[in-house]
Design a protein around this motif. Structure first.
Motif, PDB file in Angstrom:
ATOM      1  N   ALA A  57      -1.953   1.636  35.046  1.00  0.00           N
ATOM      2  CA  ALA A  57      -2.053   1.516  33.590  1.00  0.00           C
ATOM      3  C   ALA A  57      -3.533   1.418  33.194  1.00  0.00           C
ATOM      4  N   PRO A  58      -3.889   1.834  31.977  1.00  0.00           N
ATOM      5  CA  PRO A  58      -3.035   2.572  31.030  1.00  0.00           C
ATOM      6  C   PRO A  58      -3.024   4.053  31.365  1.00  0.00           C
ATOM      7  N   ASN A  59      -2.013   4.745  30.934  1.00  0.00           N
ATOM      8  CA  ASN A  59      -1.917   6.181  31.131  1.00  0.00           C
ATOM      9  C   ASN A  59      -1.185   6.788  29.930  1.00  0.00           C
ATOM     10  N   PRO A  60      -1.874   7.450  29.033  1.00  0.00           N
ATOM     11  CA  PRO A  60      -3.233   7.997  29.108  1.00  0.00           C
ATOM     12  C   PRO A  60      -4.306   6.899  29.190  1.00  0.00           C
ATOM     13  N   VAL A  61      -5.441   7.249  29.817  1.00  0.00           N
ATOM     14  CA  VAL A  61      -6.540   6.318  30.039  1.00  0.00           C
ATOM     15  C   VAL A  61      -7.796   6.857  29.366  1.00  0.00           C
ATOM     16  N   GLU A  62      -8.601   5.924  28.863  1.00  0.00           N
ATOM     17  CA  GLU A  62      -9.864   6.313  28.240  1.00  0.00           C
ATOM     18  C   GLU A  62     -11.045   5.963  29.125  1.00  0.00           C
ATOM     19  N   ASN A  63     -11.050   4.751  29.691  1.00  0.00           N
ATOM     20  CA  ASN A  63     -12.200   4.308  30.485  1.00  0.00           C
ATOM     21  C   ASN A  63     -11.815   3.919  31.914  1.00  0.00           C
ATOM     22  N   VAL A  64     -11.055   2.836  32.063  1.00  0.00           N
ATOM     23  CA  VAL A  64     -10.741   2.310  33.396  1.00  0.00           C
ATOM     24  C   VAL A  64      -9.236   2.352  33.634  1.00  0.00           C
ATOM     25  N   LEU A  65      -8.839   2.949  34.746  1.00  0.00           N
ATOM     26  CA  LEU A  65      -7.445   2.976  35.174  1.00  0.00           C
ATOM     27  C   LEU A  65      -7.253   1.905  36.243  1.00  0.00           C
ATOM     28  N   THR A  66      -6.283   1.017  36.032  1.00  0.00           N
ATOM     29  CA  THR A  66      -6.035  -0.077  36.970  1.00  0.00           C
ATOM     30  C   THR A  66      -4.755   0.189  37.746  1.00  0.00           C
ATOM     31  N   LEU A  67      -4.853   0.122  39.084  1.00  0.00           N
ATOM     32  CA  LEU A  67      -3.706   0.320  39.958  1.00  0.00           C
ATOM     33  C   LEU A  67      -3.473  -0.941  40.770  1.00  0.00           C
ATOM     34  N   THR A  68      -2.208  -1.262  41.011  1.00  0.00           N
ATOM     35  CA  THR A  68      -1.855  -2.415  41.840  1.00  0.00           C
ATOM     36  C   THR A  68      -0.820  -1.997  42.870  1.00  0.00           C
ATOM     37  N   ASN A  69      -0.729  -2.807  43.932  1.00  0.00           N
ATOM     38  CA  ASN A  69       0.226  -2.588  45.031  1.00  0.00           C
ATOM     39  C   ASN A  69      -0.020  -1.280  45.772  1.00  0.00           C
ATOM     40  N   ILE A  70      -1.288  -0.893  45.895  1.00  0.00           N
ATOM     41  CA  ILE A  70      -1.652   0.275  46.692  1.00  0.00           C
ATOM     42  C   ILE A  70      -1.655  -0.133  48.167  1.00  0.00           C
ATOM     43  N   PRO A  71      -1.083   0.679  49.071  1.00  0.00           N
ATOM     44  CA  PRO A  71      -1.117   0.317  50.494  1.00  0.00           C
ATOM     45  C   PRO A  71      -2.542   0.109  50.991  1.00  0.00           C
ATOM     46  N   VAL A  72      -2.773  -1.005  51.685  1.00  0.00           N
ATOM     47  CA  VAL A  72      -4.091  -1.306  52.234  1.00  0.00           C
ATOM     48  C   VAL A  72      -4.443  -0.279  53.302  1.00  0.00           C
ATOM     49  N   ASN A  73      -5.730   0.105  53.341  1.00  0.00           N
ATOM     50  CA  ASN A  73      -6.266   1.110  54.267  1.00  0.00           C
ATOM     51  C   ASN A  73      -5.811   2.527  53.926  1.00  0.00           C
ATOM     52  N   SER A  74      -5.239   2.706  52.759  1.00  0.00           N
ATOM     53  CA  SER A  74      -4.909   4.051  52.316  1.00  0.00           C
ATOM     54  C   SER A  74      -6.144   4.697  51.681  1.00  0.00           C
ATOM     55  N   GLU A  75      -6.013   5.944  51.290  1.00  0.00           N
ATOM     56  CA  GLU A  75      -7.115   6.672  50.688  1.00  0.00           C
ATOM     57  C   GLU A  75      -6.652   7.297  49.384  1.00  0.00           C
ATOM     58  N   MET A  76      -7.465   7.183  48.354  1.00  0.00           N
ATOM     59  CA  MET A  76      -7.151   7.778  47.054  1.00  0.00           C
ATOM     60  C   MET A  76      -8.072   8.962  46.794  1.00  0.00           C
ATOM     61  N   LYS A  77      -7.478  10.040  46.273  1.00  0.00           N
ATOM     62  CA  LYS A  77      -8.249  11.220  45.919  1.00  0.00           C
ATOM     63  C   LYS A  77      -7.847  11.658  44.512  1.00  0.00           C
ATOM     64  N   LEU A  78      -8.822  12.057  43.727  1.00  0.00           N
ATOM     65  CA  LEU A  78      -8.580  12.476  42.354  1.00  0.00           C
ATOM     66  C   LEU A  78      -8.978  13.941  42.197  1.00  0.00           C
ATOM     67  N   TYR A  79      -8.045  14.755  41.659  1.00  0.00           N
ATOM     68  CA  TYR A  79      -8.285  16.173  41.433  1.00  0.00           C
ATOM     69  C   TYR A  79      -8.001  16.516  39.976  1.00  0.00           C
ATOM     70  N   ASN A  80      -8.600  17.622  39.520  1.00  0.00           N
ATOM     71  CA  ASN A  80      -8.114  18.192  38.281  1.00  0.00           C
ATOM     72  C   ASN A  80      -7.005  19.185  38.615  1.00  0.00           C
ATOM     73  N   VAL A  81      -6.393  19.800  37.607  1.00  0.00           N
ATOM     74  CA  VAL A  81      -5.239  20.663  37.851  1.00  0.00           C
ATOM     75  C   VAL A  81      -5.625  21.950  38.574  1.00  0.00           C
ATOM     76  N   LEU A  82      -6.934  22.261  38.656  1.00  0.00           N
ATOM     77  CA  LEU A  82      -7.387  23.437  39.393  1.00  0.00           C
ATOM     78  C   LEU A  82      -7.678  23.123  40.847  1.00  0.00           C
ATOM     79  N   GLY A  83      -7.552  21.835  41.214  1.00  0.00           N
ATOM     80  CA  GLY A  83      -7.759  21.442  42.604  1.00  0.00           C
ATOM     81  C   GLY A  83      -9.158  20.961  42.924  1.00  0.00           C
ATOM     82  N   THR A  84     -10.050  20.872  41.932  1.00  0.00           N
ATOM     83  CA  THR A  84     -11.403  20.351  42.167  1.00  0.00           C
ATOM     84  C   THR A  84     -11.341  18.852  42.422  1.00  0.00           C
TER      85      THR A  84
END
Length: 214
Positions: free
Chosen positions: A144-171
């Motif tokens: 949350a929040p989604n849609p987001v303007e500045n900061v997106l907060t996530l909880t309960n993410i698996p520890v030692n996991s990896e997050m990756k952010l892409y646009n819809v073109l795959g960048t």
């Protein structure tokens, strides 16, 4: 063991008696990380998607295929209009599918497809059913929040996991290792407005969520 596959789009499908039997094709691109995927042969999978049927639509159904096979019929007549509805179909692959073409086709017959109007398809996901814990990640992760303007907060993410952010073109815009999954803040104020895909990779599991940046 194959990873769970996600490809997330929003597709508006419209038809009438003069334009029935239209096929919409979604092509996987091997060069785009958010698009490429492989389905193992002789493996049970489930296809999940969300639909929104407009109030004046008289469409009764559509069908989906992967590389011309694995045909699934989706009946729209049992669902309410003007609200998003989550649907699911199970299927078993007969051969390995590498970057298959996903087709959506309006059915042209009197009982299951002919009609007028528009419906929307979003959040198409394919699960390998042998990875039973995948849906649990989706239920646990909070964002949350989604849609987001500045900061997106996530909880309960698996520890030692990896997050990756892409646009819809795959960048790829961001790669972040998660040391503490209780609370992770993603700074997005510097990104342009639009739709982004967040992937969380945890061993052989992949959780994917669409983010709208205001």
């Amino acid at each position: 063991m194959k990873k769970t596959i996600f490809f997330i789009i929003i597709l508006a499908v419209a038809t009438n008696f003069g334009y029935s039997q239209i096929v919409y094709s979604l092509n996987s691109l091997s060069s785009v990380p958010s698009s490429r995927y492989t389905l193992a042969e002789n493996t049970n999978h489930s296809l999940h998607l969300s639909i929104f049927i407009e109030s004046d639509a008289t469409l009764n159904g559509f069908k989906t295929t992967l590389d011309g096979g694995h045909e699934l019929i989706w009946d729209l007549t049992a669902f309410n209009k003007n609200e998003w509805i989550n649907l699911k179909h199970d299927f078993t692959t007969t051969n390995e599918l590498i970057n298959p073409v996903f087709n959506i086709e309006i059915i042209d017959d009197n009982t299951s497809g002919t009609g007028f109007g528009t419906f929307f398809i979003d959040d198409i996901k394919i699960y390998d059913n042998s990875l039973l814990s995948i849906p649990d990640i989706e239920n646990e992760v909070s964002m949350a929040p989604n849609p987001v303007e500045n900061v997106l907060t996530l909880t309960n993410i698996p520890v030692n996991s990896e997050m990756k952010l892409y646009n819809v073109l795959g960048t790829e815009f961001m790669v972040k290792k998660v040391d503490n999954g209780n609370r992770v803040n993603l700074e997005m104020s510097g990104l342009s407005s639009g739709v982004y895909i967040l992937k969380i990779l945890d061993d052989n599991r992949i959780f994917t969520r669409k983010i709208i940046k205001k």
